[in-house]
Design a protein around this motif. Structure first.
Motif, short mmCIF file in Angstrom:
data_model
loop_
_atom_site.label_atom_id
_atom_site.label_comp_id
_atom_site.label_asym_id
_atom_site.label_seq_id
_atom_site.Cartn_x
_atom_site.Cartn_y
_atom_site.Cartn_z
N MET A 297 28.06 -6.11 -24.09
CA MET A 297 26.88 -5.96 -24.93
C MET A 297 26.20 -7.31 -25.08
SD MET A 297 24.91 -4.32 -27.18
CE MET A 297 23.83 -4.71 -28.54
N ILE A 298 24.92 -7.38 -24.85
CA ILE A 298 24.13 -8.59 -25.09
C ILE A 298 22.94 -8.21 -25.96
CG2 ILE A 298 22.62 -10.34 -24.07
CD1 ILE A 298 24.36 -10.33 -21.62
N MET A 299 22.74 -8.89 -27.04
CA MET A 299 21.56 -8.66 -27.89
C MET A 299 20.94 -10.01 -28.21
SD MET A 299 21.19 -6.98 -31.71
CE MET A 299 21.59 -5.33 -31.17
N GLN A 300 19.70 -10.19 -27.91
CA GLN A 300 19.02 -11.46 -28.17
C GLN A 300 17.78 -11.19 -29.00
OE1 GLN A 300 18.59 -12.67 -24.01
NE2 GLN A 300 20.26 -14.15 -24.27
N LEU A 301 17.70 -11.76 -30.14
CA LEU A 301 16.57 -11.61 -31.05
C LEU A 301 15.88 -12.95 -31.17
CD1 LEU A 301 18.40 -9.55 -33.82
CD2 LEU A 301 17.10 -8.67 -31.88
N GLY A 302 14.71 -13.06 -30.64
CA GLY A 302 14.00 -14.33 -30.66
C GLY A 302 13.40 -14.61 -29.29
N ASN A 303 13.20 -15.88 -29.00
CA ASN A 303 12.49 -16.27 -27.78
C ASN A 303 13.29 -17.29 -26.99
OD1 ASN A 303 10.26 -14.72 -28.70
ND2 ASN A 303 9.56 -16.45 -29.93
N GLY A 304 13.20 -17.19 -25.66
CA GLY A 304 13.73 -18.21 -24.78
C GLY A 304 15.24 -18.29 -24.72
N ALA A 305 15.96 -17.25 -25.07
CA ALA A 305 17.42 -17.27 -25.03
C ALA A 305 17.93 -16.85 -23.66
CB ALA A 305 17.99 -16.37 -26.11
N THR A 306 19.15 -17.34 -23.33
CA THR A 306 19.80 -16.99 -22.07
C THR A 306 21.25 -16.61 -22.34
OG1 THR A 306 18.40 -18.52 -20.82
CG2 THR A 306 20.44 -17.80 -19.77
N ALA A 307 21.69 -15.50 -21.75
CA ALA A 307 23.07 -15.04 -21.94
C ALA A 307 23.57 -14.39 -20.67
CB ALA A 307 23.15 -14.07 -23.11
N SER A 308 24.90 -14.55 -20.43
CA SER A 308 25.52 -13.99 -19.23
C SER A 308 26.93 -13.52 -19.55
CB SER A 308 25.55 -15.03 -18.11
OG SER A 308 26.16 -14.50 -16.96
N LEU A 309 27.29 -12.35 -19.01
CA LEU A 309 28.62 -11.78 -19.19
C LEU A 309 29.16 -11.33 -17.85
CD1 LEU A 309 28.32 -9.55 -22.41
CD2 LEU A 309 29.64 -11.66 -22.16
N ALA A 310 30.50 -11.55 -17.64
CA ALA A 310 31.17 -11.08 -16.43
C ALA A 310 32.51 -10.49 -16.82
CB ALA A 310 31.34 -12.21 -15.43
N GLN A 311 32.81 -9.31 -16.27
CA GLN A 311 34.06 -8.63 -16.56
C GLN A 311 34.68 -8.09 -15.28
OE1 GLN A 311 32.51 -5.74 -19.44
NE2 GLN A 311 33.53 -6.83 -21.11
N SER A 312 36.03 -8.13 -15.22
CA SER A 312 36.77 -7.56 -14.09
C SER A 312 37.99 -6.80 -14.62
CB SER A 312 37.24 -8.64 -13.12
OG SER A 312 36.14 -9.32 -12.54
N GLY A 313 38.28 -5.66 -14.01
CA GLY A 313 39.44 -4.89 -14.42
C GLY A 313 39.04 -3.74 -15.33
N SER A 314 39.82 -3.55 -16.40
CA SER A 314 39.56 -2.45 -17.33
C SER A 314 39.90 -2.87 -18.75
CB SER A 314 40.38 -1.21 -16.94
OG SER A 314 41.77 -1.49 -17.02
N ASN A 315 39.35 -2.14 -19.69
CA ASN A 315 39.65 -2.31 -21.11
C ASN A 315 39.27 -3.70 -21.62
OD1 ASN A 315 40.49 -1.40 -23.62
ND2 ASN A 315 42.62 -2.02 -23.30
N ASN A 316 38.22 -4.29 -21.08
CA ASN A 316 37.69 -5.56 -21.58
C ASN A 316 36.55 -5.29 -22.54
OD1 ASN A 316 39.27 -7.51 -19.90
ND2 ASN A 316 38.25 -6.41 -18.22
N ARG A 317 36.40 -6.18 -23.53
CA ARG A 317 35.34 -6.06 -24.52
C ARG A 317 34.63 -7.41 -24.64
NH1 ARG A 317 36.80 -1.67 -23.77
NH2 ARG A 317 37.32 0.01 -25.21
N ALA A 318 33.29 -7.40 -24.62
CA ALA A 318 32.55 -8.63 -24.78
C ALA A 318 31.23 -8.36 -25.47
CB ALA A 318 32.30 -9.28 -23.41
N THR A 319 30.85 -9.26 -26.39
CA THR A 319 29.60 -9.12 -27.13
C THR A 319 28.96 -10.48 -27.34
OG1 THR A 319 30.46 -7.19 -28.34
CG2 THR A 319 28.53 -8.31 -29.28
N ILE A 320 27.69 -10.58 -27.09
CA ILE A 320 26.92 -11.80 -27.38
C ILE A 320 25.71 -11.41 -28.20
CG2 ILE A 320 25.51 -13.65 -26.42
CD1 ILE A 320 27.24 -13.63 -23.96
N VAL A 321 25.53 -12.03 -29.33
CA VAL A 321 24.35 -11.80 -30.17
C VAL A 321 23.73 -13.14 -30.48
CG1 VAL A 321 23.48 -10.90 -32.35
CG2 VAL A 321 25.35 -9.71 -31.18
#
Length: 323
Positions: A297-321
């Protein structure tokens, strides 16, 4: 007068074809209705067709359904069985064409309301392939290609001007892609190859937005959706796996989102509210059956933000706000 002569020529040609091939051409039907001036229509039904139905309805002036002026056929049905094709145009200077070649069971429908719109469909070896295309405005273009497609329904709508959409389906089935664009100069593309039980969708409102969904060797992707509101947003979603899902939502201007999925059981979502944000998600799932999915999950509120997520396998959880 030109319209009447064209209609008479088509009727005579169809009658002659049935007379020359009474044993093979069965229940061929063609209906041609034109209102206005300078409309042009073309229908061709080959002798090997079975239960073929072709309908062209044009209201307005200068509409073209096939013919030499457009460079495309209006409706062509050949070596086919129980096929249907329909073209309906309301407005002025619209162009439409449906090409059906060596089909078994197929159906295509194109509807245009507005002016200077273009819609073309090509079907080969397709079974109950339906296209519902609606265009209102001016200079919109819709292109459809279906090759070896089993039951599927394509639904598209474009409201505004200078919008472009493309749907390509090959060796796919039980799918219902949707494209809905409102505004000016938006571009949407859905490509499906070896894709079954999938419903990719693109919704765009604004100006100069671009969205692409590519499904390659995918199965069971019921939620593969891109929604963009604003101007100059870009979204790319690539999926080659089973039971994957992706929701990309961008509201604002100049945002960019990229999603890449391989293997199976991965879920992702990107939400960007603001301007000039960039988000990337890459997921390599599991080859095991009934694996616990990855969730990103990536959520960016505002301007000019940069975010990156990478997952391999199963049952991984990741969140960026980011605010």
């Amino acid at each position: 007068m030109k319209t009447k002569l064209m209609s008479a020529a088509i009727t005579a040609a169809l009658a002659l074809s049935c007379a020359l091939h009474p044993a093979m051409a069965q229940n061929n039907r063609a209906t041609l209705t034109q209102s206005g001036a300078e409309n042009l229509a073309s229908i061709e039904q080959m002798a090997t067709s079975q239960d073929a139905i072709a309908t062209i309805t044009q209201n307005g002036n200068g509409n073209i359904a096939g013919g030499t002026a457009s460079g495309d056929v209006g409706i062509m049905q050949m070596a086919s069985s129980a096929v249907e094709a329909a073209i309906a145009q309301t407005g002025n200077l619209n162009r439409a064409g449906i090409r059906q070649d060596r089909l078994t069971l197929s159906s295509a429908m194109l509807t245009q309301t507005g002016d200077n719109n273009v819609a073309t469909a090509r079907q080969e070896l397709s079974n109950r392939a339906d296209i519902m295309a609606r265009q209102e405005g001016s200079r919109n273009t819709a292109e459809f290609t279906q090759l070896n497609v089993s039951p599927t329904l394509v639904t598209t709508r474009q409201l505004g001007s200078d919008n472009l959409l493309t749907v390509k389906q090959e060796s796919s089935g039980y799918s219902a892609p949707v494209i809905d664009q409102q505004g000016t100069a938006n571009v949407a593309t859905i490509s499906q190859y070896l894709d079954y039980n999938a419903n990719p969708a693109i919704y765009q409102i604004g100006m100069r937005n671009e969205a692409t969904i590519v499904q390659n060797d995918a199965r069971g992707t019921q939620n593969m959706t891109v929604t963009q509101t604003g101007m100059d947003n870009r979204a790319m979603v690539r999926n080659s796996g089973m039971m994957n899902s992706s929701l990309v939502t961008q509201t604002g201007n100049g945002n960019a989102a990229t999603v890449n999925k391989t293997l199976n059981y991965s879920e992702s979502e990107i939400r960007q509210l603001g301007n000039l944000n960039t988000a990337t998600i890459a997921q390599t799932g599991s080859a095991l059956a009934n694996a616990v999915p990855n969730v990103a999950m990536i959520m960016q509120l505002g301007n000019g933000a940069t975010a990156s997520l990478a997952q391999s396998g199963s049952n991984n959880r990741a969140t960026i706000v980011q605010h």
